[in-house]
Each structure stands twice: as structure tokens, then as C-alpha cells.
Write an enzyme that holds these catalytic residues in place. Sequence first.
Site, short mmCIF file in Angstrom:
data_model
loop_
_atom_site.label_atom_id
_atom_site.label_comp_id
_atom_site.label_asym_id
_atom_site.label_seq_id
_atom_site.Cartn_x
_atom_site.Cartn_y
_atom_site.Cartn_z
N HIS A 136 0.88 -1.22 0.04
CA HIS A 136 -0.14 0.13 0.00
C HIS A 136 0.89 1.27 0.03
O HIS A 136 0.68 2.19 0.87
CB HIS A 136 -1.28 -0.08 0.96
CG HIS A 136 -0.95 -0.28 2.72
ND1 HIS A 136 0.27 0.52 3.13
CD2 HIS A 136 -1.31 -1.27 3.33
CE1 HIS A 136 0.28 -0.04 4.34
NE2 HIS A 136 -0.80 -0.85 4.45
N HIS A 183 -5.34 -9.26 14.16
CA HIS A 183 -5.27 -8.17 13.34
C HIS A 183 -6.01 -8.46 12.04
O HIS A 183 -5.98 -9.53 11.46
CB HIS A 183 -3.96 -7.57 13.07
CG HIS A 183 -3.78 -6.40 12.02
ND1 HIS A 183 -4.61 -5.38 12.12
CD2 HIS A 183 -2.62 -5.97 11.34
CE1 HIS A 183 -4.32 -4.43 11.15
NE2 HIS A 183 -2.98 -4.79 10.89
N GLU A 220 -6.32 -6.78 9.12
CA GLU A 220 -5.71 -6.17 7.61
C GLU A 220 -5.63 -7.70 6.87
O GLU A 220 -5.34 -8.69 7.33
CB GLU A 220 -4.72 -5.36 7.86
CG GLU A 220 -4.27 -4.74 6.53
CD GLU A 220 -3.22 -3.56 6.53
OE1 GLU A 220 -2.58 -3.52 7.47
OE2 GLU A 220 -3.19 -2.95 5.30
N ASP A 228 -3.62 -8.89 4.86
CA ASP A 228 -2.20 -9.53 5.02
C ASP A 228 -2.23 -10.60 5.98
O ASP A 228 -1.48 -11.59 5.97
CB ASP A 228 -1.10 -8.79 4.86
CG ASP A 228 -1.21 -7.67 5.72
OD1 ASP A 228 -2.04 -7.14 6.35
OD2 ASP A 228 0.05 -7.09 6.40
N HIS A 288 -1.58 -1.89 14.15
CA HIS A 288 -1.60 -1.11 13.08
C HIS A 288 -3.00 -0.33 12.68
O HIS A 288 -2.93 0.61 12.38
CB HIS A 288 -0.94 -1.42 11.95
CG HIS A 288 -1.11 -0.84 10.74
ND1 HIS A 288 -1.35 -1.63 9.41
CD2 HIS A 288 -1.11 0.42 10.14
CE1 HIS A 288 -1.66 -0.61 8.54
NE2 HIS A 288 -1.35 0.38 8.98
N ASP A 309 1.71 -6.73 13.69
CA ASP A 309 2.38 -5.74 13.10
C ASP A 309 3.50 -5.35 13.88
O ASP A 309 4.55 -4.72 13.31
CB ASP A 309 1.63 -4.52 12.47
CG ASP A 309 0.92 -5.02 11.13
OD1 ASP A 309 1.05 -6.11 10.58
OD2 ASP A 309 -0.02 -4.17 10.77
N TYR A 352 10.06 0.06 8.33
CA TYR A 352 8.50 -0.42 8.81
C TYR A 352 7.96 0.85 9.73
O TYR A 352 6.84 1.28 9.52
CB TYR A 352 8.67 -1.68 9.11
CG TYR A 352 7.44 -2.47 9.49
CD1 TYR A 352 6.74 -2.98 8.78
CD2 TYR A 352 6.80 -2.04 10.55
CE1 TYR A 352 5.48 -3.89 8.76
CE2 TYR A 352 5.34 -2.64 10.95
CZ TYR A 352 4.93 -3.46 9.80
OH TYR A 352 3.67 -4.04 10.17
N HIS A 405 5.41 -10.05 10.50
CA HIS A 405 5.94 -9.84 9.49
C HIS A 405 7.67 -9.80 9.71
O HIS A 405 8.07 -9.27 11.02
CB HIS A 405 5.98 -8.44 8.89
CG HIS A 405 4.79 -8.06 8.34
ND1 HIS A 405 4.14 -8.79 7.02
CD2 HIS A 405 3.64 -7.31 8.63
CE1 HIS A 405 2.80 -8.26 6.99
NE2 HIS A 405 2.44 -7.32 7.76
FE1 FEO Z 1 -1.55 -4.00 9.05
FE2 FEO Z 1 0.74 -6.59 8.28
O1 FEO Z 1 -0.94 -5.46 8.53
#
Ligand code: FEO
Length: 405
Positions: free
Chosen positions: A28, A82, A84, A86, A150, A169, A197, A230
Site C-alpha cells: 500500500h 489483526h 488487515e 495480509d 496498526h 504488526d 517499517y 512480518h
Molecule cells: Fe497492518 Fe501487516 O497488516
Amino acid sequence: MNKKYNAVKITDSVYWVGAIDWQIRDFHGYSTDKGTTYNAYLIMADKITLVDTVKKPFIEELISRISSVVDPKKIDYIISNHSEMDHSGSLVEMTELIGPEKVYVSKMGKKNLESHFHGSMEGKLNEVKDGEEISLGNKTVAFMESRMLHWPDSMISYLKEEKLVFSQDAFGMHLASTERFADELDDALLETEAAKYYANILLLYSPVVAKFLEKLSKANLDIEIVAPDHGPIWRGKENIRRIVSLYGTWAAQEPGNKALVVYDTMWKSTEKMARAISEGLSDGGAEVRVISLGANHRSDVATQVLDAGALVVGSPTMNNQIFPTLADTLVYLKGLKPKNLIGAAFGSYGWSGESVKDLSRMLEEMGVELVDEGISALFIPDDEALGRCYDLGKSIAEKLSKNIK
Ligand code: FEO
């Protein structure tokens, strides 16, 4: 399935079962030039638990890694830290495949996942409160909300018996690797990618990050492993202290003695001005980074802003406006809400010359303190104009040195 992916053992009962995305180059708007991982974890407790899922195209990799340890249908619980995509992109399919007893989410996670999947997760989500604990039989998981790290739904999960925090995240980085632990990778690489990041994902939430760090510290958890969603996993108290301390530094947003000169150029005139300003800044004692937007990505500018104290931006006037690359980068930076910056604008022009005025306004809208009305130079800057640029650099360096602690 043709491919075979194996789980990686993290502790006696926890396995990494995520996916490695070697090829992703845009997240993004953030340039992920080293790829990323979508980390998911399997807790082999009495109640077998999957922590987070992966981006949808990687679901086969997730299932394969889980299957190397246990039949996915034997999973009892899913925890979604989370919402999101991903991390939740495979949630609907994994819920259908597994048929879990419970899918644990935060209050906002329930709201977001139900909205996101338009009813597919309706009635299947079990809300947990901040501070609540659940039993996995022989293990216990405690939840702590980490709103805006996040997204509003974010929470972390602490597996007490393993002294392990699943931090989603937070404390992560976009770095694809076969090494699963941070201590297997180069320290400078880790710091650079963690900073990138933070700057591109979390910078705007710095006040919330500071509060979260305080909450984490007050909780006084005994933590031996931090497993983000991540990049590599942090193990050992010293490594954990290091990344938590970096977050504390970044969240404080204290200005550093670093000045960024960010510009684009049509016929090298604005570039000449950038170079003269950078010489003045350097001679004035500032650490300088000159960033051409013709050669650098907006997310690299954001990374450099993280520990900077001055932002000087330059653009030629083109069609009565600033160059599009400057608009792109300044809009991106404005959203990330950097704090405590001083700055000024510069640029060359042929006739109308709006760029310096427009850039100055945009800097002010970002909260940058303008320390000069800016410098415009007609066509090719002559020695007099370049001298003014040099002087501007020097005076910004002097002001910067007064701002830093
Ligand atoms: Fe906020 Fe890795 O997603």
C-alpha cells in the site's frame, strides 16, 4: 498440492507456519524492496491454536506448513490479532476448512472482520476483552489491545508458559528471508528495515505507540520471544529490549541533527540549488541526505524523516504547479504526521514560478516550521542564487543545532 512447505519450530509447542513473499515490491504505497513474510503461528497445546493467517494467495503455503505438524482439521481455536488482509485474507477459507470451536478477536476485530467479509464471518467470531485470558488446556493466552498498531482492531497475544508475545504488526519489518530469527540476521539490516517499517506504517501513531509501550511495561510480562506478523522473530531479552527501545526512540519523534534535501528537477537547475543548499547545511554542521525523487521512492524519504530535524524541499515550476513527484511524496509524508521539523522550499522557474509558494504552503500544512520564505531562481541559477542557497543551508543548520538536545 505440488509444493511442500514445512513448519519451523520456535519453542517446544509453537511453530511458525507462515508464508514468504519474496516478490512483493509495493505494500500500500510502501516500497518493499526486500519482500516480506506473513507470519502465522501454530500452538500445539491441548487446544491446538492457529495465531493469524496469511495473505490469501499464500493459503496453500499456510496449509502445507500446518500439515507438516498436524492435520489442520484438528485445530481447535484461531486467534486473529489483526484484521488487515495480509493476516486475515485466508481467515474465511481457513475457518471453513478447520471448523474451529472458537475464533478469538478483539471487539474492533469482530466489527471489522464482519464488515470486511460482508457476513461470511457472522456468528463465528468470539470477542475477547483487553486483559482477558483464555485456557488452551495446558497453556494460557492473555490478550492485550494494541489499538492503532496498526489498526483499531489490533491486539497482541501472550502465551504465558512460553513467555512469548505474538505482536502482529508491531516490532515487525518487511523482510523476506529463510532465517526465522532476528539473531540469525545482520544487525544493521534489522535496524534499517525495522526503521523503514516504523516510518512507513506506524509513524503517525507515535503518540499511541508511546502509550502502548507504557502499558506493556506496566504489565511487566516476562518475555523471552516476540513473534511479529512480518519479518524475523526476536528472541532473548537483550534483542527484545533493543527493538522495544528503538520503538521508544522513534515514538518520541525528537529531531535529530539531520537535514533532508528532497527535490526533483527538469533541466538540473533545481538540482544545482539542492546541491548548494546541501553544502551549506553540511558546512553548518548538519548531517545531510540529498534525495532526488527521480531516483528515490517516497517510502525511502519517509524512512529518512524518522530521525531528521529539517526538511528542505525543491521543485521546478511546471505548468504553474509543483512537479508531480513532490506532490506524491508530500501527500504521503503529511499522512505520516512527522513532528518537530523545520524547513524551507526552493526551486527554479521560467515565468510564473508558483513552486516555492506552493511547497511552502504544503510544508506548513504538514506542521513543518518554515524558517525562511524560500528561494526561487529564474531559469538557471547563477552564482548569486547559488550563494543564497548555500546561505540558506547554513542558516538552517544553525537553527537545527539549536533545536536538538
Ligand atoms: Fe497492518 Fe501487516 O497488516
